[in-house]
Write a protein that holds these residues in place. Structure first.
Motif, PDB file in Angstrom:
ATOM      1  N   LYS A 122      -6.631  30.613   5.755  1.00  0.00           N
ATOM      2  CA  LYS A 122      -7.412  31.266   4.702  1.00  0.00           C
ATOM      3  C   LYS A 122      -8.879  30.902   4.871  1.00  0.00           C
ATOM      4  CE  LYS A 122      -3.773  32.689   2.310  1.00  0.00           C
ATOM      5  NZ  LYS A 122      -3.375  34.048   2.245  1.00  0.00           N
ATOM      6  N   GLN A 123      -9.732  31.906   4.779  1.00  0.00           N
ATOM      7  CA  GLN A 123     -11.172  31.707   4.864  1.00  0.00           C
ATOM      8  C   GLN A 123     -11.762  32.003   3.497  1.00  0.00           C
ATOM      9  OE1 GLN A 123     -12.607  30.923   7.989  1.00  0.00           O
ATOM     10  NE2 GLN A 123     -14.453  30.465   6.848  1.00  0.00           N
ATOM     11  N   MET A 130     -15.565  30.961   0.817  1.00  0.00           N
ATOM     12  CA  MET A 130     -16.976  30.582   0.863  1.00  0.00           C
ATOM     13  C   MET A 130     -17.173  29.102   1.179  1.00  0.00           C
ATOM     14  SD  MET A 130     -18.512  33.095  -2.134  1.00  0.00           S
ATOM     15  CE  MET A 130     -19.166  31.762  -2.999  1.00  0.00           C
ATOM     16  N   MET A 131     -16.176  28.291   0.947  1.00  0.00           N
ATOM     17  CA  MET A 131     -16.268  26.859   1.212  1.00  0.00           C
ATOM     18  C   MET A 131     -15.831  26.511   2.632  1.00  0.00           C
ATOM     19  SD  MET A 131     -17.361  25.551  -1.606  1.00  0.00           S
ATOM     20  CE  MET A 131     -16.896  23.839  -1.642  1.00  0.00           C
ATOM     21  N   GLY A 132     -15.404  27.495   3.390  1.00  0.00           N
ATOM     22  CA  GLY A 132     -14.912  27.258   4.748  1.00  0.00           C
ATOM     23  C   GLY A 132     -13.519  27.841   4.890  1.00  0.00           C
ATOM     24  N   GLY A 133     -12.757  27.262   5.772  1.00  0.00           N
ATOM     25  CA  GLY A 133     -11.408  27.766   5.994  1.00  0.00           C
ATOM     26  C   GLY A 133     -10.445  26.631   6.250  1.00  0.00           C
ATOM     27  N   GLY A 134      -9.184  26.957   6.168  1.00  0.00           N
ATOM     28  CA  GLY A 134      -8.161  25.956   6.440  1.00  0.00           C
ATOM     29  C   GLY A 134      -6.785  26.582   6.510  1.00  0.00           C
ATOM     30  N   PHE A 135      -5.884  25.827   7.109  1.00  0.00           N
ATOM     31  CA  PHE A 135      -4.504  26.277   7.220  1.00  0.00           C
ATOM     32  C   PHE A 135      -3.780  26.037   5.904  1.00  0.00           C
ATOM     33  CE2 PHE A 135      -5.617  25.475  11.641  1.00  0.00           C
ATOM     34  CZ  PHE A 135      -5.166  26.646  12.236  1.00  0.00           C
ATOM     35  N   ASP A 165      -3.708  35.774  11.086  1.00  0.00           N
ATOM     36  CA  ASP A 165      -4.941  35.004  10.858  1.00  0.00           C
ATOM     37  C   ASP A 165      -4.814  33.590  11.414  1.00  0.00           C
ATOM     38  OD1 ASP A 165      -6.213  37.138   9.618  1.00  0.00           O
ATOM     39  OD2 ASP A 165      -5.639  36.495   7.603  1.00  0.00           O
ATOM     40  N   ALA A 166      -3.678  32.960  11.194  1.00  0.00           N
ATOM     41  CA  ALA A 166      -3.461  31.610  11.724  1.00  0.00           C
ATOM     42  C   ALA A 166      -3.387  31.645  13.247  1.00  0.00           C
ATOM     43  CB  ALA A 166      -2.191  31.006  11.132  1.00  0.00           C
TER      44      ALA A 166
END
Length: 120
Positions: free
Chosen positions: A82-83, A85-90, A8-9
């Motif tokens: 990680k994705q 409902m608030m968006g995604g981030g490392f 995913d990353a």
């Protein structure tokens, strides 16, 4: 391999690399002093490599550059994306971190306390 990059990353990093204007761009991952716990992760793109100062690896088809001085601090670290409902981030999971701040981007190890930011 010094660090791990999940699938995913990898997908996210590859998309971000396409947007870079530089040729031969690489992911540069490491640490810098600061943050609430003393050390903070550093992740960005860089086309420069210094063979005396850097470790160069290819992880999941991503060229990665790491400062040699950071290897002991980040060895075994897993970078994920990680994705929700608030968006995604490392997310970064470092087995060497003995203390982490609430946001997860600042830490210290048993052998390196770094330089905590007094304004945290």
């Amino acid at each position: 391999m010094v660090i791990q990059i999940t699938d995913d990353a990898s997908l996210q990093i590859k998309e971000m690399m396409k947007e870079e204007d530089q040729q031969n761009v690489r992911l540069r991952f490491g640490v810098k002093g600061g943050g609430c716990s003393g050390l903070s992760y550093s992740m960005g793109f860089d086309a420069d490599v210094n063979e005396e100062l850097d470790v160069v690896e290819v992880i999941n088809d991503i060229p990665v550059t790491i400062y040699k001085q950071d290897v002991a601090i980040i060895e075994g670290t897993k970078i994920d994306f990680k994705q929700n409902m608030m968006g995604g981030g490392f997310t970064i999971d470092n087995p060497n971190a003995i203390v982490s701040c609430g946001c997860g981007s600042s830490f210290k190890t048993a052998t390196n306390a770094g330089a905590p930011d007094p304004n945290c």
